[in-house]
Enzyme design. Structure first.
Site, PDB file in Angstrom:
ATOM      1  N   ILE A 192     -43.530  20.449   1.045  1.00 30.22           N
ATOM      2  CA  ILE A 192     -42.429  19.618   0.583  1.00 30.22           C
ATOM      3  C   ILE A 192     -41.140  20.233   1.107  1.00 30.22           C
ATOM      4  O   ILE A 192     -41.101  21.424   1.412  1.00 30.22           O
ATOM      5  CB  ILE A 192     -42.394  19.471  -0.958  1.00 30.22           C
ATOM      6  CG1 ILE A 192     -42.377  20.838  -1.659  1.00 30.22           C
ATOM      7  CG2 ILE A 192     -43.545  18.628  -1.452  1.00 30.22           C
ATOM      8  CD1 ILE A 192     -42.332  20.744  -3.182  1.00 30.22           C
ATOM      9  N   ASP A 193     -40.113  19.421   1.235  1.00 30.60           N
ATOM     10  CA  ASP A 193     -38.874  19.865   1.850  1.00 30.60           C
ATOM     11  C   ASP A 193     -38.197  20.967   1.031  1.00 30.60           C
ATOM     12  O   ASP A 193     -38.425  21.092  -0.175  1.00 30.60           O
ATOM     13  CB  ASP A 193     -37.908  18.696   2.019  1.00 30.60           C
ATOM     14  CG  ASP A 193     -38.466  17.619   2.938  1.00 30.60           C
ATOM     15  OD1 ASP A 193     -39.170  17.979   3.894  1.00 30.60           O
ATOM     16  OD2 ASP A 193     -38.193  16.436   2.692  1.00 30.60           O
ATOM     17  N   LYS A 194     -37.334  21.714   1.684  1.00 27.39           N
ATOM     18  CA  LYS A 194     -36.617  22.828   1.058  1.00 27.39           C
ATOM     19  C   LYS A 194     -35.952  22.411  -0.257  1.00 27.39           C
ATOM     20  O   LYS A 194     -36.078  23.095  -1.271  1.00 27.39           O
ATOM     21  CB  LYS A 194     -35.570  23.369   2.028  1.00 27.39           C
ATOM     22  CG  LYS A 194     -34.660  24.433   1.429  1.00 27.39           C
ATOM     23  CD  LYS A 194     -33.546  24.806   2.394  1.00 27.39           C
ATOM     24  CE  LYS A 194     -32.557  25.755   1.734  1.00 27.39           C
ATOM     25  NZ  LYS A 194     -31.400  26.069   2.611  1.00 27.39           N
TER      26      LYS A 194
END
Length: 304
Positions: free
Chosen positions: A137-139
């Site tokens: 999942i994105d930062k």
């Protein structure tokens, strides 16, 4: 070293070679391709060219992709919010702001660094930079991730993702008031040809992408929704919600600048369910919203 060969079509005539190659693989940026050209691993009709070379119909372009540089990824002690762990699998709740795995120029402070310190035995299928990482999942997206501790578990979890048997639900706040209670977005996603740092809905070099969502709560200028992923493309929810005119609040890449006081997109991977690789039992986990997310919702309710 892996070798790729492409033949220029009429449609691709007069396109710069760095742009031509960057469009062939989502992992090839124009900067990376330009470095390959400088290093002499790209040839046109068996001859070296410069990055501004304009492709001609029938050109045979060969790329000899060098082996990735081995990076020293070190274990680092850090507090991890572990929801489940056994000999095969770890389920961890990633905080907003943490990168999942190392990359060139960013080899510390990631979830992988913390996991290597915590258990030291992660699957090696994705190599030295992404040990154990089955999905990401994105930062600035918070929430649940499943991590494989061995190759047997990794293959099982990866197959479940490919076969769309993993349950993944996200909570999000989007700009605008969505009039309908639920919908399905079925629109292919690929690299944005105008900006290689972005993804977009496109039919060119794209992959199937399906997102289901339903409305949880409406506010004067925003909507609180839950999304269920059927596929798992890069930035899928962020791209799909922008595509239908309701971009995520706080999204620095796909949303408007005037937004809610939140650091990064208001997106939380709250539910994760999968079949255990060894026991075959279906495991399901739910992580509550981060405090920052809850405060934003309360602010919107107070303003209503």
């Amino acid at each position: 070293m892996e070798q790729f060969t492409f033949v220029v079509t009429e449609k691709e005539e007069n396109e710069r070679i760095d742009k031509f190659l960057a469009n062939k693989d989502e992992n090839w940026s124009r900067t990376l391709v330009q470095n390959w050209i400088k290093d002499g691993v790209v040839s046109v009709n068996e001859k070296s060219v410069k990055a501004n070379y304009k492709c001609q119909i029938g050109d045979v372009i060969t790329v000899s992709v060098p082996e990735p540089e081995e990076l020293d990824v070190k274990p680092e002690p850090m507090e991890l919010d572990i929801y489940y762990e056994d000999e095969d699998v770890i389920v961890v709740n990633k905080p907003r702001g943490m990168v999942v795995h190392p990359a060139p120029g960013h080899t510390s402070g990631t979830l992988v660094n913390g996991l290597l310190y915590h258990c030291k035995d992660l699957s090696g299928i994705n190599g030295v930079l992404r040990p154990g990482i089955v999905h990401r999942i994105d930062k600035d997206t918070s929430g649940l991730l499943m991590v494989a501790k061995n190759d047997y578990a990794h293959e099982s979890l990866a197959n479940q993702l490919m076969e769309k048997r993993v349950e993944r639900r996200y909570k999000a706040i989007v700009h605008g008031v969505i009039p309908h209670d639920h919908a399905t977005i079925d629109a292919p996603i690929g690299r944005d040809p105008k900006d290689r740092q972005k993804m977009t809905v496109t039919k060119i070099n794209s992959k199937e992408a399906v997102t289901h969502f339903h409305v949880l709560e409406r506010f004067s200028d925003y909507t609180y929704i839950e999304c269920r992923l059927e596929t798992g493309r890069t930035h899928q929810i962020r791209v799909h919600m922008k595509y239908i005119g309701f971009p995520l609040a706080g999204d620095p890449k796909y949303g408007p600048k005037k937004t809610l006081p939140i650091h990064g997109q208001a997106l939380h991977a709250g539910v994760l369910g999968f079949e255990h690789p060894r026991t075959k039992e279906f495991l399901k986990f739910e992580a509550s919203l981060p405090e920052e997310f809850e405060k934003i919702l309360q602010m919107l309710r107070n303003d209503r």
